[in-house]
Design a protein around this motif. Sequence first.
Motif, short mmCIF file in Angstrom:
data_model
loop_
_atom_site.label_atom_id
_atom_site.label_comp_id
_atom_site.label_asym_id
_atom_site.label_seq_id
_atom_site.Cartn_x
_atom_site.Cartn_y
_atom_site.Cartn_z
N LEU A 130 0.84 -1.20 0.00
CA LEU A 130 0.00 0.00 0.00
C LEU A 130 0.87 1.25 0.00
O LEU A 130 1.95 1.24 0.59
CB LEU A 130 -0.84 0.04 1.29
N PRO A 131 0.36 2.33 -0.60
CA PRO A 131 1.06 3.61 -0.46
C PRO A 131 0.75 4.26 0.88
O PRO A 131 -0.33 4.01 1.44
CB PRO A 131 0.47 4.45 -1.60
N GLY A 132 1.66 5.07 1.40
CA GLY A 132 1.35 5.73 2.68
C GLY A 132 2.41 6.68 3.21
O GLY A 132 2.17 7.37 4.20
N VAL A 133 3.58 6.74 2.55
CA VAL A 133 4.68 7.52 3.15
C VAL A 133 4.29 8.99 3.35
O VAL A 133 4.76 9.65 4.27
CB VAL A 133 5.97 7.38 2.29
N GLU A 134 3.39 9.49 2.51
CA GLU A 134 2.98 10.90 2.59
C GLU A 134 1.94 11.13 3.69
O GLU A 134 1.75 12.26 4.15
CB GLU A 134 2.42 11.33 1.23
N ASN A 135 1.23 10.07 4.08
CA ASN A 135 0.05 10.22 4.94
C ASN A 135 0.30 9.94 6.42
O ASN A 135 -0.54 10.25 7.27
CB ASN A 135 -1.07 9.29 4.47
N ARG A 136 1.42 9.30 6.75
CA ARG A 136 1.61 8.77 8.11
C ARG A 136 1.54 9.84 9.19
O ARG A 136 0.82 9.69 10.19
CB ARG A 136 2.95 8.03 8.18
N MET A 137 2.27 10.94 9.02
CA MET A 137 2.30 11.95 10.09
C MET A 137 0.91 12.53 10.31
O MET A 137 0.51 12.78 11.46
CB MET A 137 3.31 13.06 9.75
N ASP A 138 0.18 12.74 9.22
CA ASP A 138 -1.16 13.34 9.35
C ASP A 138 -2.17 12.36 9.94
O ASP A 138 -3.01 12.74 10.75
CB ASP A 138 -1.65 13.83 7.98
N LEU A 139 -2.11 11.10 9.52
CA LEU A 139 -3.03 10.10 10.10
C LEU A 139 -2.79 9.97 11.60
O LEU A 139 -3.74 9.88 12.39
CB LEU A 139 -2.85 8.75 9.40
N LEU A 140 -1.52 10.00 11.99
CA LEU A 140 -1.23 9.88 13.43
C LEU A 140 -1.59 11.15 14.18
O LEU A 140 -1.95 11.09 15.36
CB LEU A 140 0.24 9.49 13.63
N HIS A 141 -1.51 12.30 13.51
CA HIS A 141 -2.02 13.51 14.17
C HIS A 141 -3.54 13.41 14.36
O HIS A 141 -4.08 13.81 15.39
CB HIS A 141 -1.66 14.78 13.39
N GLN A 142 -4.21 12.85 13.37
CA GLN A 142 -5.66 12.64 13.52
C GLN A 142 -5.94 11.73 14.72
O GLN A 142 -6.93 11.92 15.45
CB GLN A 142 -6.24 12.04 12.23
N VAL A 180 -8.54 16.89 2.86
CA VAL A 180 -9.24 15.69 2.44
C VAL A 180 -8.25 14.90 1.60
O VAL A 180 -7.77 15.37 0.57
CB VAL A 180 -10.51 16.02 1.62
N VAL A 181 -7.91 13.71 2.05
CA VAL A 181 -6.88 12.92 1.36
C VAL A 181 -7.41 12.46 0.00
O VAL A 181 -8.56 12.00 -0.10
CB VAL A 181 -6.48 11.69 2.20
N SER A 182 -6.58 12.58 -1.02
CA SER A 182 -7.03 12.15 -2.35
C SER A 182 -5.84 11.89 -3.28
O SER A 182 -4.81 12.58 -3.19
CB SER A 182 -7.90 13.25 -2.98
N SER A 226 -5.49 6.47 -3.74
CA SER A 226 -5.12 6.65 -2.34
C SER A 226 -5.87 5.62 -1.52
O SER A 226 -7.08 5.41 -1.73
CB SER A 226 -5.47 8.05 -1.84
N ALA A 227 -5.17 5.01 -0.57
CA ALA A 227 -5.83 4.05 0.33
C ALA A 227 -6.78 4.76 1.29
O ALA A 227 -7.60 4.13 1.94
CB ALA A 227 -4.78 3.26 1.11
N TYR A 228 -6.66 6.09 1.35
CA TYR A 228 -7.46 6.87 2.30
C TYR A 228 -8.32 7.90 1.57
O TYR A 228 -8.65 8.94 2.12
CB TYR A 228 -6.53 7.56 3.31
N GLU A 229 -8.68 7.60 0.32
CA GLU A 229 -9.42 8.54 -0.53
C GLU A 229 -10.64 9.11 0.21
O GLU A 229 -11.46 8.34 0.77
CB GLU A 229 -9.88 7.82 -1.81
N GLY A 230 -10.73 10.42 0.25
CA GLY A 230 -11.91 11.08 0.83
C GLY A 230 -11.85 11.25 2.34
O GLY A 230 -12.74 11.88 2.92
#
Length: 466
Positions: free
Chosen positions: A344-356, A407-409, A420-424
Amino acid sequence: MSRTLIRGGLVITAVDEVHADVLVEDEKVVALAAAGSTVAEGWTADTVIDAAGKYVIPGGVDAHTHMELPFGGTFASDTFETGTRAAAWGGTTTIVDFAVQSVGESLRAGLDTWHAKAEGNCAVDYAFHMIVSDVDENSLKEMDLLVDEGVTSFKLFMAYPGVFYSDDGRILRAMQRGAANGGLVMMHAENGIAIDVLVEQALAAGRTDPRHHGEVRRELLEAEATHRAIRLAEVAGAPLYVVHVSAEQAVAELATARDRGLNVFAETCPQYLFLSTDNLAEPDFEGAKYVCSTPLRPKDHQAALWKGLRTNDLQVVSTDHCPFCFVGQKELGRGDFSKIPNGLPGVENRMDLLHQAVVDGHISRRRWIEIACATPARMFGLYPRKGTIAPGADADIVIYDPGAEQVVSAATHHMNVDYSAYEGKRLRGKARTVISRGTVVVDRDRYLGRAGHGRYQTRETCQYLV
Ligand code: DUC
Ligand code: ZN
Ligand code: ZN
Protein backbone atom coordinates in the motif's frame (compact mmCIF):
# COMPACT_ATOMS: atom_id res chain seq x y z
CA MET A 1 27.05 30.23 7.69
CA SER A 2 23.26 30.65 7.45
CA ARG A 3 21.02 31.15 10.48
CA THR A 4 17.34 30.33 10.64
CA LEU A 5 15.14 31.23 13.58
CA ILE A 6 11.81 29.53 14.18
CA ARG A 7 9.81 31.84 16.41
CA GLY A 8 6.80 31.43 18.64
CA GLY A 9 5.75 27.82 18.09
CA LEU A 10 5.00 25.02 20.51
CA VAL A 11 8.01 22.71 20.31
CA ILE A 12 6.87 19.11 20.78
CA THR A 13 9.29 16.24 21.25
CA ALA A 14 8.78 12.76 22.68
CA VAL A 15 9.45 14.14 26.16
CA ASP A 16 8.49 17.84 26.23
CA GLU A 17 6.03 20.45 25.01
CA VAL A 18 7.57 23.91 25.40
CA HIS A 19 6.91 27.34 23.95
CA ALA A 20 10.38 27.99 22.62
CA ASP A 21 12.27 29.59 19.76
CA VAL A 22 14.59 27.32 17.82
CA LEU A 23 17.87 28.53 16.35
CA VAL A 24 19.37 26.68 13.40
CA GLU A 25 22.86 27.23 12.01
CA ASP A 26 23.47 25.65 8.63
CA GLU A 27 22.29 22.03 8.97
CA LYS A 28 22.01 21.80 12.76
CA VAL A 29 19.84 22.92 15.63
CA VAL A 30 22.13 24.94 17.89
CA ALA A 31 19.86 26.27 20.63
CA LEU A 32 16.36 26.49 22.07
CA ALA A 33 15.28 29.37 24.30
CA ALA A 34 12.04 30.16 26.08
CA ALA A 35 9.77 32.25 23.86
CA GLY A 36 9.94 35.89 24.86
CA SER A 37 13.11 35.43 26.96
CA THR A 38 15.94 37.94 26.62
CA VAL A 39 18.08 35.19 25.12
CA ALA A 40 15.54 34.44 22.41
CA GLU A 41 14.78 38.12 21.80
CA GLY A 42 18.49 38.76 21.27
CA TRP A 43 18.85 36.23 18.47
CA THR A 44 19.19 37.43 14.90
CA ALA A 45 18.96 35.30 11.77
CA ASP A 46 18.99 35.43 7.97
CA THR A 47 15.59 33.78 7.88
CA VAL A 48 12.89 34.09 10.51
CA ILE A 49 9.99 31.65 10.34
CA ASP A 50 6.87 32.67 12.25
CA ALA A 51 5.45 29.56 13.94
CA ALA A 52 2.90 31.28 16.17
CA GLY A 53 -0.11 29.03 16.68
CA LYS A 54 1.74 26.09 15.12
CA TYR A 55 3.55 23.03 16.39
CA VAL A 56 7.31 22.76 15.84
CA ILE A 57 8.04 19.03 15.62
CA PRO A 58 10.94 16.82 14.50
CA GLY A 59 10.75 15.61 10.92
CA GLY A 60 9.14 12.20 10.71
CA VAL A 61 11.29 9.07 10.56
CA ASP A 62 9.64 6.35 8.48
CA ALA A 63 11.62 3.20 9.26
CA HIS A 64 9.89 0.96 6.71
CA THR A 65 9.65 1.85 3.01
CA HIS A 66 10.10 -0.03 -0.26
CA MET A 67 10.90 2.37 -3.08
CA GLU A 68 11.26 0.57 -6.45
CA LEU A 69 10.90 -2.86 -4.77
CA PRO A 70 10.72 -5.71 -7.29
CA PHE A 71 7.68 -7.77 -6.29
CA GLY A 72 5.39 -10.22 -8.04
CA GLY A 73 6.80 -9.52 -11.50
CA THR A 74 6.58 -5.73 -11.22
CA PHE A 75 8.17 -2.86 -9.25
CA ALA A 76 6.82 -0.61 -6.50
CA SER A 77 5.74 2.50 -8.39
CA ASP A 78 7.55 5.14 -6.31
CA THR A 79 11.18 5.70 -7.18
CA PHE A 80 13.52 7.12 -4.56
CA GLU A 81 12.93 10.49 -6.22
CA THR A 82 9.12 10.46 -6.21
CA GLY A 83 8.79 8.61 -2.91
CA THR A 84 11.11 10.86 -0.90
CA ARG A 85 9.49 13.95 -2.43
CA ALA A 86 6.11 12.67 -1.26
CA ALA A 87 7.63 11.92 2.16
CA ALA A 88 8.77 15.54 2.38
CA TRP A 89 5.29 16.81 1.51
CA GLY A 90 3.94 14.74 4.38
CA GLY A 91 6.50 15.93 6.95
CA THR A 92 8.78 12.89 6.87
CA THR A 93 12.43 13.84 6.54
CA THR A 94 14.13 10.46 6.94
CA ILE A 95 13.26 7.09 5.46
CA VAL A 96 14.88 3.74 6.12
CA ASP A 97 14.34 1.62 3.01
CA PHE A 98 15.05 -2.07 2.49
CA ALA A 99 17.94 -3.14 0.28
CA VAL A 100 17.33 -6.66 -1.02
CA GLN A 101 19.68 -9.64 -1.22
CA SER A 102 18.33 -11.91 -3.93
CA VAL A 103 18.82 -15.64 -3.56
CA GLY A 104 22.31 -16.60 -4.79
CA GLU A 105 23.57 -13.03 -4.50
CA SER A 106 25.78 -11.46 -1.81
CA LEU A 107 24.51 -8.87 0.65
CA ARG A 108 27.10 -6.49 -0.81
CA ALA A 109 25.69 -6.84 -4.33
CA GLY A 110 22.17 -6.15 -3.09
CA LEU A 111 23.25 -3.17 -1.04
CA ASP A 112 25.25 -1.71 -3.95
CA THR A 113 22.17 -2.00 -6.17
CA TRP A 114 20.06 -0.06 -3.66
CA HIS A 115 22.73 2.61 -3.24
CA ALA A 116 22.73 3.07 -7.02
CA LYS A 117 18.94 3.46 -7.07
CA ALA A 118 18.94 6.07 -4.29
CA GLU A 119 22.12 8.08 -4.70
CA GLY A 120 21.56 11.56 -6.08
CA ASN A 121 17.81 11.03 -6.26
CA CYS A 122 16.45 11.59 -2.77
CA ALA A 123 14.69 14.71 -1.54
CA VAL A 124 15.19 13.80 2.12
CA ASP A 125 17.72 11.75 4.06
CA TYR A 126 17.72 7.99 3.76
CA ALA A 127 19.28 4.87 5.22
CA PHE A 128 19.04 1.15 4.54
CA HIS A 129 18.07 -2.04 6.30
CA MET A 130 19.19 -5.23 4.53
CA ILE A 131 16.75 -7.98 3.53
CA VAL A 132 18.56 -11.30 3.91
CA SER A 133 17.02 -13.90 1.59
CA ASP A 134 19.89 -16.37 1.54
CA VAL A 135 21.41 -17.11 4.94
CA ASP A 136 24.69 -18.97 4.39
CA GLU A 137 28.25 -18.76 5.73
CA ASN A 138 29.11 -15.91 3.39
CA SER A 139 26.08 -13.75 4.12
CA LEU A 140 26.51 -14.31 7.87
CA LYS A 141 30.08 -12.96 7.58
CA GLU A 142 28.82 -10.06 5.49
CA MET A 143 26.40 -9.12 8.26
CA ASP A 144 29.40 -8.19 10.42
CA LEU A 145 30.80 -5.97 7.68
CA LEU A 146 27.47 -4.24 7.13
CA VAL A 147 27.02 -3.51 10.83
CA ASP A 148 30.50 -1.95 10.84
CA GLU A 149 29.58 0.32 7.94
CA GLY A 150 26.25 1.45 9.38
CA VAL A 151 23.66 -0.97 8.01
CA THR A 152 22.68 -2.33 11.40
CA SER A 153 19.37 -4.15 10.86
CA PHE A 154 18.42 -7.22 8.84
CA LYS A 155 14.96 -8.28 7.75
CA LEU A 156 14.13 -11.96 7.51
CA PHE A 157 10.92 -13.52 6.27
CA MET A 158 8.93 -16.44 7.67
CA ALA A 159 6.64 -15.90 4.64
CA TYR A 160 7.03 -15.99 0.84
CA PRO A 161 8.58 -19.48 0.34
CA GLY A 162 10.84 -19.54 -2.71
CA VAL A 163 11.40 -15.78 -2.67
CA PHE A 164 12.43 -14.20 0.64
CA TYR A 165 11.65 -17.12 3.00
CA SER A 166 14.09 -18.42 5.59
CA ASP A 167 13.51 -21.59 7.61
CA ASP A 168 13.91 -21.67 11.40
CA GLY A 169 17.51 -22.91 11.23
CA ARG A 170 18.54 -20.04 9.00
CA ILE A 171 16.65 -17.57 11.14
CA LEU A 172 18.37 -18.88 14.26
CA ARG A 173 21.79 -18.52 12.63
CA ALA A 174 21.10 -14.94 11.58
CA MET A 175 19.82 -14.10 15.07
CA GLN A 176 22.92 -15.62 16.66
CA ARG A 177 25.03 -13.44 14.38
CA GLY A 178 22.96 -10.40 15.34
CA ALA A 179 23.45 -11.22 19.02
CA ALA A 180 27.20 -11.19 18.42
CA ASN A 181 27.56 -8.16 16.12
CA GLY A 182 24.78 -5.89 17.41
CA GLY A 183 22.63 -6.17 14.28
CA LEU A 184 18.88 -6.08 14.91
CA VAL A 185 16.83 -8.82 13.25
CA MET A 186 13.51 -7.55 11.87
CA MET A 187 10.94 -10.24 11.23
CA HIS A 188 8.12 -10.61 8.74
CA ALA A 189 6.19 -12.94 11.02
CA GLU A 190 3.67 -15.03 9.09
CA ASN A 191 3.79 -18.81 8.62
CA GLY A 192 4.25 -18.73 4.84
CA ILE A 193 4.44 -22.51 4.41
CA ALA A 194 0.97 -22.97 5.94
CA ILE A 195 -0.39 -19.90 4.13
CA ASP A 196 0.66 -21.35 0.76
CA VAL A 197 -1.40 -24.47 1.46
CA LEU A 198 -4.45 -22.32 2.23
CA VAL A 199 -3.84 -20.20 -0.90
CA GLU A 200 -3.77 -23.32 -3.07
CA GLN A 201 -6.97 -24.65 -1.48
CA ALA A 202 -8.78 -21.30 -1.84
CA LEU A 203 -7.90 -20.94 -5.51
CA ALA A 204 -8.85 -24.57 -6.24
CA ALA A 205 -12.26 -23.88 -4.65
CA GLY A 206 -12.75 -20.78 -6.83
CA ARG A 207 -12.20 -18.28 -4.01
CA THR A 208 -10.14 -15.88 -6.09
CA ASP A 209 -11.26 -12.38 -5.00
CA PRO A 210 -8.97 -9.96 -3.09
CA ARG A 211 -10.83 -10.56 0.18
CA HIS A 212 -9.53 -14.13 0.23
CA HIS A 213 -6.01 -12.75 0.54
CA GLY A 214 -7.02 -11.65 4.04
CA GLU A 215 -8.79 -14.90 4.81
CA VAL A 216 -5.95 -17.29 3.97
CA ARG A 217 -3.32 -15.21 5.75
CA ARG A 218 -4.90 -16.19 9.04
CA GLU A 219 -4.48 -14.20 12.24
CA LEU A 220 -3.35 -17.36 13.99
CA LEU A 221 -0.56 -17.83 11.45
CA GLU A 222 0.71 -14.33 12.23
CA ALA A 223 0.47 -15.04 15.96
CA GLU A 224 2.19 -18.43 15.60
CA ALA A 225 5.06 -16.96 13.62
CA THR A 226 5.39 -14.06 16.06
CA HIS A 227 5.59 -16.53 18.95
CA ARG A 228 8.17 -18.65 17.12
CA ALA A 229 10.28 -15.62 16.21
CA ILE A 230 10.29 -14.50 19.85
CA ARG A 231 11.37 -17.97 21.02
CA LEU A 232 14.11 -18.22 18.41
CA ALA A 233 15.41 -14.77 19.41
CA GLU A 234 15.35 -15.84 23.05
CA VAL A 235 17.35 -18.97 22.24
CA ALA A 236 19.84 -16.88 20.27
CA GLY A 237 20.03 -14.23 23.00
CA ALA A 238 19.18 -11.62 20.38
CA PRO A 239 16.84 -8.63 20.32
CA LEU A 240 13.95 -8.79 17.86
CA TYR A 241 11.84 -6.24 15.99
CA VAL A 242 8.62 -7.54 14.42
CA VAL A 243 7.43 -5.55 11.41
CA HIS A 244 3.89 -4.65 10.29
CA VAL A 245 1.96 -6.24 13.16
CA SER A 246 -1.75 -6.41 12.35
CA ALA A 247 -3.39 -9.17 14.44
CA GLU A 248 -4.57 -8.79 18.01
CA GLN A 249 -3.20 -12.26 18.82
CA ALA A 250 0.27 -11.20 17.63
CA VAL A 251 0.13 -8.15 19.91
CA ALA A 252 -0.66 -10.52 22.78
CA GLU A 253 2.46 -12.57 22.00
CA LEU A 254 4.55 -9.41 21.99
CA ALA A 255 3.05 -8.19 25.26
CA THR A 256 3.79 -11.52 26.95
CA ALA A 257 7.40 -11.41 25.77
CA ARG A 258 7.85 -7.84 26.93
CA ASP A 259 6.28 -8.62 30.29
CA ARG A 260 9.05 -11.20 30.63
CA GLY A 261 11.59 -8.41 30.09
CA LEU A 262 12.78 -9.50 26.65
CA ASN A 263 14.21 -7.08 24.11
CA VAL A 264 11.26 -7.66 21.79
CA PHE A 265 9.97 -4.68 19.83
CA ALA A 266 7.40 -4.14 17.11
CA GLU A 267 5.77 -1.70 14.73
CA THR A 268 2.33 -1.42 13.30
CA CYS A 269 1.30 0.66 10.28
CA PRO A 270 -1.44 3.22 9.58
CA GLN A 271 -3.31 0.81 7.29
CA TYR A 272 -3.93 -1.55 10.21
CA LEU A 273 -5.06 1.31 12.43
CA PHE A 274 -7.41 2.97 9.94
CA LEU A 275 -8.43 0.32 7.38
CA SER A 276 -9.90 -3.18 7.67
CA THR A 277 -11.11 -6.29 5.85
CA ASP A 278 -14.15 -4.17 4.85
CA ASN A 279 -11.80 -2.44 2.39
CA LEU A 280 -10.44 -5.76 1.10
CA ALA A 281 -14.04 -6.80 0.40
CA GLU A 282 -14.82 -3.74 -1.76
CA PRO A 283 -16.54 -4.88 -5.01
CA ASP A 284 -15.31 -4.77 -8.63
CA PHE A 285 -11.78 -5.79 -7.67
CA GLU A 286 -11.35 -2.49 -5.75
CA GLY A 287 -10.30 -4.60 -2.75
CA ALA A 288 -6.98 -5.21 -4.56
CA LYS A 289 -5.96 -1.68 -3.58
CA TYR A 290 -5.76 -2.92 0.01
CA VAL A 291 -3.80 -6.13 -0.53
CA CYS A 292 -0.68 -6.13 1.60
CA SER A 293 1.01 -8.61 3.93
CA THR A 294 0.43 -8.99 6.77
CA PRO A 295 -3.14 -8.37 5.61
CA LEU A 296 -5.73 -5.92 6.87
CA ARG A 297 -7.76 -7.43 9.70
CA PRO A 298 -11.38 -7.11 10.85
CA LYS A 299 -12.01 -3.73 12.51
CA ASP A 300 -12.12 -5.16 16.01
CA HIS A 301 -8.34 -5.70 15.93
CA GLN A 302 -7.75 -1.97 15.86
CA ALA A 303 -8.48 -1.50 19.56
CA ALA A 304 -5.64 -3.89 20.46
CA LEU A 305 -3.24 -2.00 18.19
CA TRP A 306 -4.14 1.38 19.70
CA LYS A 307 -3.82 -0.12 23.17
CA GLY A 308 -0.43 -1.58 22.26
CA LEU A 309 0.71 1.84 21.11
CA ARG A 310 -0.45 3.41 24.36
CA THR A 311 1.16 0.77 26.61
CA ASN A 312 4.38 0.58 24.56
CA ASP A 313 3.86 -3.07 23.63
CA LEU A 314 4.09 -1.52 20.13
CA GLN A 315 6.77 1.15 19.89
CA VAL A 316 6.76 2.40 16.29
CA VAL A 317 4.38 3.27 13.47
CA SER A 318 6.01 2.89 10.05
CA THR A 319 4.24 2.78 6.70
CA ASP A 320 5.58 -0.29 4.87
CA HIS A 321 5.10 2.10 1.92
CA CYS A 322 5.06 -0.20 -1.11
CA PRO A 323 2.80 1.33 -3.77
CA PHE A 324 1.48 -0.41 -6.87
CA CYS A 325 -0.87 1.32 -9.31
CA PHE A 326 -4.35 -0.14 -9.57
CA VAL A 327 -4.20 0.01 -13.36
CA GLY A 328 -1.68 -2.42 -14.76
CA GLN A 329 -0.15 -3.52 -11.44
CA LYS A 330 -2.83 -4.52 -8.91
CA GLU A 331 -4.75 -5.74 -11.97
CA LEU A 332 -2.16 -8.51 -12.45
CA GLY A 333 -4.19 -10.40 -9.86
CA ARG A 334 -7.63 -10.27 -11.47
CA GLY A 335 -9.00 -13.79 -11.11
CA ASP A 336 -6.21 -14.86 -8.73
CA PHE A 337 -5.66 -12.86 -5.53
CA SER A 338 -2.25 -14.47 -5.02
CA LYS A 339 -0.95 -12.57 -8.06
CA ILE A 340 -1.90 -9.13 -6.70
CA PRO A 341 1.34 -7.33 -5.82
CA ASN A 342 1.41 -6.85 -2.05
CA GLY A 343 1.66 -3.34 -0.72
CA LEU A 344 0.00 0.00 0.00
CA PRO A 345 1.06 3.61 -0.46
CA GLY A 346 1.35 5.73 2.68
CA VAL A 347 4.68 7.52 3.15
CA GLU A 348 2.98 10.90 2.59
CA ASN A 349 0.05 10.22 4.94
CA ARG A 350 1.61 8.77 8.11
CA MET A 351 2.30 11.95 10.09
CA ASP A 352 -1.16 13.34 9.35
CA LEU A 353 -3.03 10.10 10.10
CA LEU A 354 -1.23 9.88 13.43
CA HIS A 355 -2.02 13.51 14.17
CA GLN A 356 -5.66 12.64 13.52
CA ALA A 357 -5.20 9.91 16.13
CA VAL A 358 -4.20 12.68 18.55
CA VAL A 359 -7.32 14.65 17.61
CA ASP A 360 -9.43 11.50 18.07
CA GLY A 361 -7.95 10.87 21.52
CA HIS A 362 -6.09 7.63 20.79
CA ILE A 363 -2.65 9.00 21.72
CA SER A 364 -1.13 12.16 23.18
CA ARG A 365 0.84 14.71 21.17
CA ARG A 366 4.11 13.56 22.71
CA ARG A 367 3.30 9.93 21.99
CA TRP A 368 2.65 10.93 18.36
CA ILE A 369 6.20 12.26 18.12
CA GLU A 370 7.60 9.31 20.04
CA ILE A 371 6.14 6.60 17.78
CA ALA A 372 6.66 8.51 14.52
CA CYS A 373 10.02 10.24 15.07
CA ALA A 374 12.00 9.56 18.25
CA THR A 375 11.62 5.81 18.75
CA PRO A 376 12.20 4.83 15.12
CA ALA A 377 15.36 6.95 15.26
CA ARG A 378 16.50 5.26 18.49
CA MET A 379 15.48 1.79 17.35
CA PHE A 380 17.62 2.07 14.24
CA GLY A 381 20.60 4.01 15.56
CA LEU A 382 19.86 7.49 14.22
CA TYR A 383 19.20 9.29 17.52
CA PRO A 384 19.67 12.15 18.43
CA ARG A 385 20.78 13.21 14.94
CA LYS A 386 17.22 12.38 13.86
CA GLY A 387 13.93 12.15 15.75
CA THR A 388 14.17 15.13 18.10
CA ILE A 389 14.73 18.87 18.29
CA ALA A 390 17.73 19.50 20.50
CA PRO A 391 21.10 21.27 20.26
CA GLY A 392 23.31 19.20 17.97
CA ALA A 393 20.46 17.42 16.19
CA ASP A 394 20.03 17.73 12.44
CA ALA A 395 17.65 20.59 11.66
CA ASP A 396 14.91 18.30 10.35
CA ILE A 397 11.92 20.30 11.54
CA VAL A 398 8.27 20.55 10.58
CA ILE A 399 6.13 23.59 11.28
CA TYR A 400 2.84 21.76 11.69
CA ASP A 401 -0.56 23.44 11.48
CA PRO A 402 -2.83 21.48 13.84
CA GLY A 403 -5.93 23.34 12.68
CA ALA A 404 -5.55 22.82 8.91
CA GLU A 405 -8.25 20.73 7.28
CA GLN A 406 -7.48 18.36 4.43
CA VAL A 407 -9.24 15.69 2.44
CA VAL A 408 -6.88 12.92 1.36
CA SER A 409 -7.03 12.15 -2.35
CA ALA A 410 -4.99 10.67 -5.19
CA ALA A 411 -5.88 13.85 -7.10
CA THR A 412 -3.74 15.91 -4.74
CA HIS A 413 -1.17 13.54 -3.27
CA HIS A 414 2.42 13.41 -4.48
CA MET A 415 3.07 9.68 -4.38
CA ASN A 416 3.48 8.08 -7.81
CA VAL A 417 0.42 5.89 -7.57
CA ASP A 418 -3.02 6.17 -9.14
CA TYR A 419 -5.12 5.74 -6.01
CA SER A 420 -5.12 6.65 -2.34
CA ALA A 421 -5.83 4.05 0.33
CA TYR A 422 -7.46 6.87 2.30
CA GLU A 423 -9.42 8.54 -0.53
CA GLY A 424 -11.91 11.08 0.83
CA LYS A 425 -10.75 10.83 4.43
CA ARG A 426 -10.97 14.16 6.30
CA LEU A 427 -7.96 14.91 8.46
CA ARG A 428 -7.18 17.74 10.82
CA GLY A 429 -3.58 18.94 10.64
CA LYS A 430 -0.99 19.36 7.92
CA ALA A 431 2.71 20.13 7.55
CA ARG A 432 3.04 23.79 6.59
CA THR A 433 6.82 24.15 6.36
CA VAL A 434 9.25 21.23 6.14
CA ILE A 435 12.94 21.72 6.82
CA SER A 436 15.50 19.04 5.98
CA ARG A 437 18.98 19.60 7.47
CA GLY A 438 18.38 23.36 7.59
CA THR A 439 16.93 23.66 4.08
CA VAL A 440 13.27 24.49 3.55
CA VAL A 441 12.00 21.77 1.18
CA VAL A 442 8.25 22.43 1.44
CA ASP A 443 6.62 25.73 2.28
CA ARG A 444 2.84 25.92 2.31
CA ASP A 445 1.84 24.62 -1.11
CA ARG A 446 5.23 24.99 -2.73
CA TYR A 447 7.87 22.31 -3.16
CA LEU A 448 11.32 23.87 -2.83
CA GLY A 449 13.42 20.71 -2.50
CA ARG A 450 15.50 18.88 -5.05
CA ALA A 451 16.53 15.36 -5.90
CA GLY A 452 19.99 14.84 -4.44
CA HIS A 453 19.51 17.01 -1.35
CA GLY A 454 18.78 13.83 0.66
CA ARG A 455 21.92 12.29 2.07
CA TYR A 456 22.69 8.67 2.94
CA GLN A 457 22.78 8.09 6.71
CA THR A 458 24.96 5.49 8.36
CA ARG A 459 23.46 4.13 11.56
CA GLU A 460 24.61 3.04 15.00
CA THR A 461 23.28 -0.23 16.43
CA CYS A 462 19.91 -0.24 18.22
CA GLN A 463 19.70 2.42 20.94
CA TYR A 464 16.47 1.08 22.45
CA LEU A 465 17.65 -2.04 24.27
CA VAL A 466 16.66 -2.43 27.93
N1 DUC B 1 4.56 -6.84 2.57
C1 DUC B 1 3.96 -6.05 1.67
O1 DUC B 1 2.77 -5.77 1.79
N2 DUC B 1 4.69 -5.61 0.62
C2 DUC B 1 6.05 -5.85 0.45
C3 DUC B 1 6.63 -6.88 1.30
C4 DUC B 1 5.83 -7.24 2.47
O2 DUC B 1 6.30 -7.93 3.33
ZN1 ZN C 1 7.15 -7.79 5.39
ZN1 ZN D 1 7.84 -4.19 4.09
